[in-house]
Design a protein around this motif. Structure first.
Motif, PDB file in Angstrom:
ATOM      1  N   THR A   1      -3.297 -29.475  -7.286  1.00 45.24           N
ATOM      2  CA  THR A   1      -2.173 -30.347  -6.936  1.00 45.24           C
ATOM      3  C   THR A   1      -1.876 -30.333  -5.431  1.00 45.24           C
ATOM      4  OG1 THR A   1      -0.752 -28.509  -7.615  1.00 45.24           O
ATOM      5  CG2 THR A   1      -1.028 -30.298  -9.171  1.00 45.24           C
ATOM      6  N   GLN A   2      -2.283 -29.249  -4.753  1.00 41.24           N
ATOM      7  CA  GLN A   2      -2.083 -29.230  -3.299  1.00 41.24           C
ATOM      8  C   GLN A   2      -2.873 -30.363  -2.647  1.00 41.24           C
ATOM      9  OE1 GLN A   2      -3.882 -26.959  -5.036  1.00 41.24           O
ATOM     10  NE2 GLN A   2      -3.301 -24.865  -4.528  1.00 41.24           N
ATOM     11  N   ILE A   3      -4.103 -30.607  -3.142  1.00 43.02           N
ATOM     12  CA  ILE A   3      -4.944 -31.673  -2.594  1.00 43.02           C
ATOM     13  C   ILE A   3      -4.377 -33.034  -2.973  1.00 43.02           C
ATOM     14  CG2 ILE A   3      -7.249 -32.711  -2.625  1.00 43.02           C
ATOM     15  CD1 ILE A   3      -8.397 -29.968  -3.069  1.00 43.02           C
ATOM     16  N   TYR A   4      -3.902 -33.165  -4.225  1.00 38.29           N
ATOM     17  CA  TYR A   4      -3.299 -34.434  -4.641  1.00 38.29           C
ATOM     18  C   TYR A   4      -2.166 -34.810  -3.691  1.00 38.29           C
ATOM     19  CZ  TYR A   4      -5.527 -33.443  -9.197  1.00 38.29           C
ATOM     20  OH  TYR A   4      -6.411 -33.156 -10.200  1.00 38.29           O
ATOM     21  N   GLU A   5      -1.276 -33.839  -3.438  1.00 39.12           N
ATOM     22  CA  GLU A   5      -0.101 -34.123  -2.621  1.00 39.12           C
ATOM     23  C   GLU A   5      -0.472 -34.315  -1.153  1.00 39.12           C
ATOM     24  OE1 GLU A   5       3.456 -31.919  -3.245  1.00 39.12           O
ATOM     25  OE2 GLU A   5       2.987 -31.490  -5.327  1.00 39.12           O
ATOM     26  N   ALA A   6      -1.454 -33.542  -0.676  1.00 38.94           N
ATOM     27  CA  ALA A   6      -1.888 -33.708   0.713  1.00 38.94           C
ATOM     28  C   ALA A   6      -2.423 -35.117   0.945  1.00 38.94           C
ATOM     29  CB  ALA A   6      -2.958 -32.676   1.053  1.00 38.94           C
ATOM     30  N   LEU A   7      -3.153 -35.647  -0.034  1.00 40.63           N
ATOM     31  CA  LEU A   7      -3.757 -36.971   0.122  1.00 40.63           C
ATOM     32  C   LEU A   7      -2.767 -38.101  -0.155  1.00 40.63           C
ATOM     33  CD1 LEU A   7      -7.248 -36.385  -1.565  1.00 40.63           C
ATOM     34  CD2 LEU A   7      -6.686 -36.415   0.872  1.00 40.63           C
ATOM     35  N   LEU A   8      -1.903 -37.927  -1.169  1.00 37.65           N
ATOM     36  CA  LEU A   8      -0.998 -39.009  -1.558  1.00 37.65           C
ATOM     37  C   LEU A   8       0.328 -38.978  -0.796  1.00 37.65           C
ATOM     38  CD1 LEU A   8      -1.670 -38.970  -5.410  1.00 37.65           C
ATOM     39  CD2 LEU A   8      -2.628 -40.494  -3.680  1.00 37.65           C
ATOM     40  N   GLU A   9       1.037 -37.853  -0.868  1.00 40.32           N
ATOM     41  CA  GLU A   9       2.316 -37.749  -0.147  1.00 40.32           C
ATOM     42  C   GLU A   9       2.103 -37.423   1.327  1.00 40.32           C
ATOM     43  OE1 GLU A   9       5.255 -35.325  -2.087  1.00 40.32           O
ATOM     44  OE2 GLU A   9       4.485 -35.850  -4.048  1.00 40.32           O
ATOM     45  N   GLY A  10       0.851 -37.099   1.678  1.00 40.46           N
ATOM     46  CA  GLY A  10       0.520 -36.851   3.069  1.00 40.46           C
ATOM     47  C   GLY A  10      -0.145 -38.052   3.698  1.00 40.46           C
ATOM     48  N   LEU A  11      -1.453 -38.186   3.530  1.00 43.30           N
ATOM     49  CA  LEU A  11      -2.212 -39.227   4.215  1.00 43.30           C
ATOM     50  C   LEU A  11      -1.823 -40.636   3.789  1.00 43.30           C
ATOM     51  CD1 LEU A  11      -5.822 -37.754   4.437  1.00 43.30           C
ATOM     52  CD2 LEU A  11      -4.086 -37.913   6.226  1.00 43.30           C
ATOM     53  N   LEU A  12      -1.749 -40.891   2.471  1.00 43.64           N
ATOM     54  CA  LEU A  12      -1.448 -42.235   1.999  1.00 43.64           C
ATOM     55  C   LEU A  12      -0.068 -42.693   2.454  1.00 43.64           C
ATOM     56  CD1 LEU A  12      -2.191 -44.746   0.384  1.00 43.64           C
ATOM     57  CD2 LEU A  12      -1.293 -43.615  -1.666  1.00 43.64           C
ATOM     58  N   LEU A  13       0.936 -41.833   2.264  1.00 44.90           N
ATOM     59  CA  LEU A  13       2.298 -42.190   2.670  1.00 44.90           C
ATOM     60  C   LEU A  13       2.375 -42.355   4.179  1.00 44.90           C
ATOM     61  CD1 LEU A  13       5.185 -42.734   1.823  1.00 44.90           C
ATOM     62  CD2 LEU A  13       5.631 -40.279   1.910  1.00 44.90           C
ATOM     63  N   PHE A  14       1.634 -41.539   4.910  1.00 45.19           N
ATOM     64  CA  PHE A  14       1.603 -41.677   6.365  1.00 45.19           C
ATOM     65  C   PHE A  14       1.065 -43.052   6.769  1.00 45.19           C
ATOM     66  CE2 PHE A  14      -1.126 -41.454  10.168  1.00 45.19           C
ATOM     67  CZ  PHE A  14      -0.142 -41.289  11.135  1.00 45.19           C
ATOM     68  N   VAL A  15      -0.038 -43.478   6.148  1.00 43.25           N
ATOM     69  CA  VAL A  15      -0.634 -44.779   6.471  1.00 43.25           C
ATOM     70  C   VAL A  15       0.354 -45.901   6.183  1.00 43.25           C
ATOM     71  CG1 VAL A  15      -2.433 -46.431   5.824  1.00 43.25           C
ATOM     72  CG2 VAL A  15      -3.008 -44.023   6.153  1.00 43.25           C
ATOM     73  N   VAL A  16       1.032 -45.833   5.028  1.00 44.71           N
ATOM     74  CA  VAL A  16       1.995 -46.883   4.650  1.00 44.71           C
ATOM     75  C   VAL A  16       3.139 -46.950   5.657  1.00 44.71           C
ATOM     76  CG1 VAL A  16       3.697 -47.580   2.922  1.00 44.71           C
ATOM     77  CG2 VAL A  16       1.441 -46.784   2.194  1.00 44.71           C
ATOM     78  N   LEU A  17       3.748 -45.796   5.947  1.00 46.31           N
ATOM     79  CA  LEU A  17       4.902 -45.780   6.852  1.00 46.31           C
ATOM     80  C   LEU A  17       4.505 -46.102   8.291  1.00 46.31           C
ATOM     81  CD1 LEU A  17       6.825 -42.668   5.494  1.00 46.31           C
ATOM     82  CD2 LEU A  17       7.501 -45.053   5.303  1.00 46.31           C
ATOM     83  N   TRP A  18       3.309 -45.680   8.681  1.00 49.58           N
ATOM     84  CA  TRP A  18       2.868 -45.958  10.058  1.00 49.58           C
ATOM     85  C   TRP A  18       2.638 -47.458  10.254  1.00 49.58           C
ATOM     86  CZ3 TRP A  18       3.518 -42.750  13.860  1.00 49.58           C
ATOM     87  CH2 TRP A  18       2.895 -42.977  15.090  1.00 49.58           C
ATOM     88  N   ILE A  19       2.114 -48.119   9.225  1.00 52.19           N
ATOM     89  CA  ILE A  19       1.917 -49.568   9.305  1.00 52.19           C
ATOM     90  C   ILE A  19       3.262 -50.288   9.381  1.00 52.19           C
ATOM     91  CG2 ILE A  19       1.123 -51.595   8.009  1.00 52.19           C
ATOM     92  CD1 ILE A  19      -1.166 -49.872   6.946  1.00 52.19           C
ATOM     93  N   LEU A  20       4.258 -49.754   8.670  1.00 60.00           N
ATOM     94  CA  LEU A  20       5.576 -50.394   8.608  1.00 60.00           C
ATOM     95  C   LEU A  20       6.527 -49.920   9.705  1.00 60.00           C
ATOM     96  CD1 LEU A  20       6.221 -50.200   4.747  1.00 60.00           C
ATOM     97  CD2 LEU A  20       5.461 -52.191   6.060  1.00 60.00           C
ATOM     98  N   ARG A  21       6.088 -49.042  10.582  1.00 57.66           N
ATOM     99  CA  ARG A  21       7.002 -48.358  11.498  1.00 57.66           C
ATOM    100  C   ARG A  21       7.776 -49.308  12.406  1.00 57.66           C
ATOM    101  NH1 ARG A  21       2.002 -48.104  13.887  1.00 57.66           N
ATOM    102  NH2 ARG A  21       1.895 -48.249  16.181  1.00 57.66           N
ATOM    103  N   ASN A  22       7.197 -50.453  12.743  1.00 62.89           N
ATOM    104  CA  ASN A  22       7.877 -51.409  13.617  1.00 62.89           C
ATOM    105  C   ASN A  22       8.394 -52.626  12.854  1.00 62.89           C
ATOM    106  OD1 ASN A  22       7.386 -49.890  15.974  1.00 62.89           O
ATOM    107  ND2 ASN A  22       5.304 -50.708  16.107  1.00 62.89           N
TER     108      ASN A  22
END
Length: 247
Positions: free
Chosen positions: A212-233
């Motif tokens: 589950t550490q990998i699941y969360e690192a990829l989903l709540e980490g990388l995936l969420l980062f990509v989504v929020l970074w795209i929407l940041r402006n």
């Protein structure tokens, strides 16, 4: 020459067993990969926010309208230093709030009975043999509450609009979260339920479990980062990105 994917499965599944959670030791003092992962996350978030300040032009409202610069601070290079200092100060506030909140959350949400009987374990970083082992047991929700309280206090003392500031900070947070969960993996903790799936891993109890550490690192980490970074402006209102993050 005839390497097959299934040949890698046993190596992958036993990967946690190959890891030493201790990066290095100096006498009885141990530095764990878990701590270094948190430090790496802190540094990554800091430089992502610095990048935003330098590149995202729409942030002037946050820094120029909510922070009272002195007249002599109109020089761009001085303003940049002030912004960098604010970001660093905020991360220090947040880090302290995170540690205190996560620790208190662990105590009150999960192990209140144990700490009631062993109150020194709340702050004692040594085991029964006198070895330095650090402070174990952190609650995500306690840490989140701690960061929120620290953010409110920081913005109040600096005269900053809380929601605008959090919208500025939030897109970088999942990048730090990624390293935190990798730290959990390296520390051999927070694994999931027993599974028969081939992507499960063997942890300390020798049972195949969901990583589950990998699941969360990829989903709540990388995936969420990509989504929020795209929407940041593209924030539609103050607090917009905060709501997306919490959702």
């Amino acid at each position: 020459r005839n390497i097959r994917v299934k040949d890698f499965v046993p190596v992958y599944q036993h990967f946690p067993g190959y890891l030493n959670p201790i990066a290095f030791s100096i006498g009885g003092f141990q530095v764990r990969w878990y701590s270094l992962a948190y430090l790496t996350g802190f540094i990554v978030v800091y430089y992502l926010l610095i990048y935003r300040v330098r590149r995202d032009k729409n942030l002037s409202e946050i820094f120029n309208e909510t922070i009272n610069y002195k007249s002599e601070n109109s020089i761009p290079s001085i303003q940049d230093k002030i912004k960098d200092s604010l970001i660093f100060d905020f991360l220090i506030y947040s880090f302290v709030g995170l540690i205190i909140g996560a620790r208190l959350g662990q105590i009150f949400f999960y192990d209140f009975g144990y700490y009631l009987q062993n109150p020194l374990a709340v702050v004692n970083p040594f085991d029964f043999n006198g070895n330095f082992v650090g402070i174990f047991g952190m609650s995500y929700f306690g840490g989140l509450i701690g960061v929120i309280v620290a953010s409110i206090f920081f913005c109040k003392t600096r005269g900053i609009n809380l929601w605008k500031w959090l919208d500025f900070v939030v897109p970088a947070i999942p990048a730090g979260y990624f390293f935190g969960r990798i730290g959990n993996l390296l520390n051999g903790e927070l694994f999931g339920k027993v599974t028969e799936k081939p992507w499960g891993m063997y942890f300390e109890d020798s049972l195949l479990r969901h990583p589950t550490q990998i699941y969360e690192a990829l989903l709540e980490g990388l995936l969420l980062f990509v989504v929020l970074w795209i929407l940041r402006n593209k924030s539609k209102f103050s607090g917009y990105l905060v709501l997306i993050y919490l959702f």
